[in-house]
Design a protein around this motif. Sequence first.
Motif, PDB file in Angstrom:
ATOM      1  N   GLU A  55       0.823  -1.206   0.000  1.00 30.84           N
ATOM      2  CA  GLU A  55       0.000   0.000   0.000  1.00 30.84           C
ATOM      3  C   GLU A  55       0.864   1.265   0.000  1.00 30.84           C
ATOM      4  O   GLU A  55       0.517   2.256  -0.633  1.00 30.84           O
ATOM      5  N   ILE A  56       1.989   1.234   0.710  1.00 32.21           N
ATOM      6  CA  ILE A  56       2.909   2.378   0.713  1.00 32.21           C
ATOM      7  C   ILE A  56       3.536   2.554  -0.666  1.00 32.21           C
ATOM      8  O   ILE A  56       3.646   3.668  -1.177  1.00 32.21           O
ATOM      9  N   ASN A  57       3.923   1.452  -1.295  1.00 30.24           N
ATOM     10  CA  ASN A  57       4.562   1.504  -2.614  1.00 30.24           C
ATOM     11  C   ASN A  57       3.612   1.943  -3.719  1.00 30.24           C
ATOM     12  O   ASN A  57       4.054   2.328  -4.800  1.00 30.24           O
ATOM     13  N   ASN A  58       2.310   1.905  -3.467  1.00 32.16           N
ATOM     14  CA  ASN A  58       1.312   2.424  -4.401  1.00 32.16           C
ATOM     15  C   ASN A  58       1.320   3.946  -4.255  1.00 32.16           C
ATOM     16  O   ASN A  58       0.810   4.480  -3.265  1.00 32.16           O
ATOM     17  N   LEU A  59       1.895   4.637  -5.217  1.00 34.66           N
ATOM     18  CA  LEU A  59       2.092   6.081  -5.090  1.00 34.66           C
ATOM     19  C   LEU A  59       0.782   6.862  -5.003  1.00 34.66           C
ATOM     20  O   LEU A  59       0.796   8.038  -4.657  1.00 34.66           O
ATOM     21  N   GLY A  61      -1.777   5.550  -3.156  1.00 33.59           N
ATOM     22  CA  GLY A  61      -2.450   4.799  -2.101  1.00 33.59           C
ATOM     23  C   GLY A  61      -2.777   5.602  -0.862  1.00 33.59           C
ATOM     24  O   GLY A  61      -2.634   6.832  -0.824  1.00 33.59           O
ATOM     25  N   PRO A  62      -3.181   4.901   0.184  1.00 36.07           N
ATOM     26  CA  PRO A  62      -3.656   5.552   1.403  1.00 36.07           C
ATOM     27  C   PRO A  62      -2.565   6.193   2.256  1.00 36.07           C
ATOM     28  O   PRO A  62      -2.879   6.890   3.221  1.00 36.07           O
ATOM     29  N   PHE A  63      -1.305   5.970   1.899  1.00 34.77           N
ATOM     30  CA  PHE A  63      -0.206   6.543   2.677  1.00 34.77           C
ATOM     31  C   PHE A  63       0.488   7.661   1.901  1.00 34.77           C
ATOM     32  O   PHE A  63       1.686   7.876   2.018  1.00 34.77           O
ATOM     33  N   ARG A  64      -0.301   8.387   1.114  1.00 31.86           N
ATOM     34  CA  ARG A  64       0.197   9.539   0.361  1.00 31.86           C
ATOM     35  C   ARG A  64      -0.813  10.663   0.516  1.00 31.86           C
ATOM     36  O   ARG A  64      -2.011  10.461   0.302  1.00 31.86           O
ATOM     37  N   ILE A  70       5.260   8.012   3.011  1.00 31.34           N
ATOM     38  CA  ILE A  70       5.966   7.132   3.945  1.00 31.34           C
ATOM     39  C   ILE A  70       7.145   6.472   3.257  1.00 31.34           C
ATOM     40  O   ILE A  70       7.072   6.103   2.084  1.00 31.34           O
ATOM     41  N   THR A  71       8.232   6.311   4.013  1.00 34.48           N
ATOM     42  CA  THR A  71       9.325   5.424   3.622  1.00 34.48           C
ATOM     43  C   THR A  71       9.592   4.498   4.807  1.00 34.48           C
ATOM     44  O   THR A  71       9.369   4.873   5.956  1.00 34.48           O
ATOM     45  N   ILE A  72      10.051   3.299   4.489  1.00 39.06           N
ATOM     46  CA  ILE A  72      10.416   2.345   5.541  1.00 39.06           C
ATOM     47  C   ILE A  72      11.790   1.789   5.205  1.00 39.06           C
ATOM     48  O   ILE A  72      12.063   1.408   4.064  1.00 39.06           O
ATOM     49  N   ASN A  73      12.649   1.756   6.215  1.00 41.73           N
ATOM     50  CA  ASN A  73      13.993   1.199   6.083  1.00 41.73           C
ATOM     51  C   ASN A  73      14.180   0.089   7.092  1.00 41.73           C
ATOM     52  O   ASN A  73      13.608   0.130   8.181  1.00 41.73           O
ATOM     53  N   ASP A  74      15.018  -0.885   6.728  1.00 46.58           N
ATOM     54  CA  ASP A  74      15.443  -1.852   7.739  1.00 46.58           C
ATOM     55  C   ASP A  74      16.568  -1.220   8.549  1.00 46.58           C
ATOM     56  O   ASP A  74      16.975  -0.075   8.285  1.00 46.58           O
ATOM     57  N   MET A  75      17.085  -1.922   9.516  1.00 41.81           N
ATOM     58  CA  MET A  75      18.100  -1.360  10.409  1.00 41.81           C
ATOM     59  C   MET A  75      19.495  -1.318   9.791  1.00 41.81           C
ATOM     60  O   MET A  75      20.447  -0.894  10.435  1.00 41.81           O
ATOM     61  N   ASN A  76      19.589  -1.694   8.498  1.00 46.01           N
ATOM     62  CA  ASN A  76      20.859  -1.592   7.777  1.00 46.01           C
ATOM     63  C   ASN A  76      20.796  -0.547   6.675  1.00 46.01           C
ATOM     64  O   ASN A  76      21.730  -0.411   5.895  1.00 46.01           O
ATOM     65  N   GLY A  77      19.682   0.176   6.556  1.00 44.22           N
ATOM     66  CA  GLY A  77      19.560   1.232   5.566  1.00 44.22           C
ATOM     67  C   GLY A  77      18.884   0.829   4.274  1.00 44.22           C
ATOM     68  O   GLY A  77      18.738   1.650   3.371  1.00 44.22           O
ATOM     69  N   LYS A  78      18.465  -0.428   4.154  1.00 42.09           N
ATOM     70  CA  LYS A  78      17.779  -0.859   2.934  1.00 42.09           C
ATOM     71  C   LYS A  78      16.349  -0.329   2.961  1.00 42.09           C
ATOM     72  O   LYS A  78      15.658  -0.416   3.961  1.00 42.09           O
ATOM     73  N   ASN A  79      15.912   0.219   1.825  1.00 40.93           N
ATOM     74  CA  ASN A  79      14.556   0.707   1.716  1.00 40.93           C
ATOM     75  C   ASN A  79      13.617  -0.459   1.455  1.00 40.93           C
ATOM     76  O   ASN A  79      13.815  -1.234   0.528  1.00 40.93           O
ATOM     77  N   LEU A  80      12.596  -0.586   2.287  1.00 39.25           N
ATOM     78  CA  LEU A  80      11.611  -1.657   2.160  1.00 39.25           C
ATOM     79  C   LEU A  80      10.324  -1.175   1.511  1.00 39.25           C
ATOM     80  O   LEU A  80       9.580  -1.978   0.946  1.00 39.25           O
ATOM     81  N   ALA A  81      10.050   0.117   1.601  1.00 41.89           N
ATOM     82  CA  ALA A  81       8.865   0.716   0.990  1.00 41.89           C
ATOM     83  C   ALA A  81       9.128   2.212   0.815  1.00 41.89           C
ATOM     84  O   ALA A  81       9.751   2.841   1.667  1.00 41.89           O
ATOM     85  N   HIS A  82       8.637   2.749  -0.303  1.00 49.79           N
ATOM     86  CA  HIS A  82       8.832   4.177  -0.572  1.00 49.79           C
ATOM     87  C   HIS A  82       7.605   4.698  -1.292  1.00 49.79           C
ATOM     88  O   HIS A  82       7.314   4.269  -2.408  1.00 49.79           O
ATOM     89  N   VAL A  86       9.459   4.956  -6.897  1.00 47.69           N
ATOM     90  CA  VAL A  86       9.582   3.502  -7.067  1.00 47.69           C
ATOM     91  C   VAL A  86      11.039   3.073  -7.266  1.00 47.69           C
ATOM     92  O   VAL A  86      11.396   1.939  -6.937  1.00 47.69           O
ATOM     93  N   LYS A  87      11.885   3.965  -7.760  1.00 49.13           N
ATOM     94  CA  LYS A  87      13.304   3.623  -7.971  1.00 49.13           C
ATOM     95  C   LYS A  87      14.046   3.401  -6.660  1.00 49.13           C
ATOM     96  O   LYS A  87      15.092   2.769  -6.632  1.00 49.13           O
ATOM     97  N   MET A  88      13.512   3.912  -5.560  1.00 49.17           N
ATOM     98  CA  MET A  88      14.159   3.753  -4.253  1.00 49.17           C
ATOM     99  C   MET A  88      13.766   2.439  -3.578  1.00 49.17           C
ATOM    100  O   MET A  88      14.457   1.979  -2.672  1.00 49.17           O
ATOM    101  N   GLN A  89      12.652   1.859  -4.002  1.00 52.51           N
ATOM    102  CA  GLN A  89      12.135   0.651  -3.372  1.00 52.51           C
ATOM    103  C   GLN A  89      13.125  -0.500  -3.534  1.00 52.51           C
ATOM    104  O   GLN A  89      13.565  -0.804  -4.630  1.00 52.51           O
TER     105      GLN A  89
END
Length: 153
Positions: A55-59, A61-64, A70-82, A86-89
């Motif tokens: 839903e976040i990756n849907n530009l 969607g409900p989180f825009r 919204i962006t989500i990163n793991d604890m190593n800096g990898k982008n999990l959702a943007h 879409v190029k950052m995902q």
Amino acid sequence: MLKFVRIVVSGLVFLLGASSQAQTASHGTAPEAVAMVQKVIASIKAAGKEKTYAEINNLQGPFRDRDLYITINDMNGKNLAHGANVKMQGKDLLDLKDADGKLFVRERLELAKTKGKGWQDYKFVNPVSKQIEQKSMYFEKYEDIIINCGIYK
């Protein structure tokens, strides 16, 4: 003459107020950014990470909302959702720098590890204006991820 000056000044005050309100209406606010992060956490709890990430990756969607996303990163800096690019995902963003050379993802990871949540300032391209602007990012560590939503100043 004094009456004319008062009318002109009143008109200018009205126009400046209307312009300020229009500017605010097109930009997300700090409380809205915090609320959006909380909405993501609630969605993860209710629907799971994968559905929420989709839903976040849907530009559209409900989180825009305007310039909020919204962006989500793991604890190593990898982008999990943007929610804006879409190029950052799925990308490793650990060494991403802002316009001044600041390693803002590294800094945010450290802040999330030590504080859990808060605000971070840096410069970034506003997806609405396409200009580099001052940004304040609200972040919150949740389980093994960092959920982010920023405002442009």
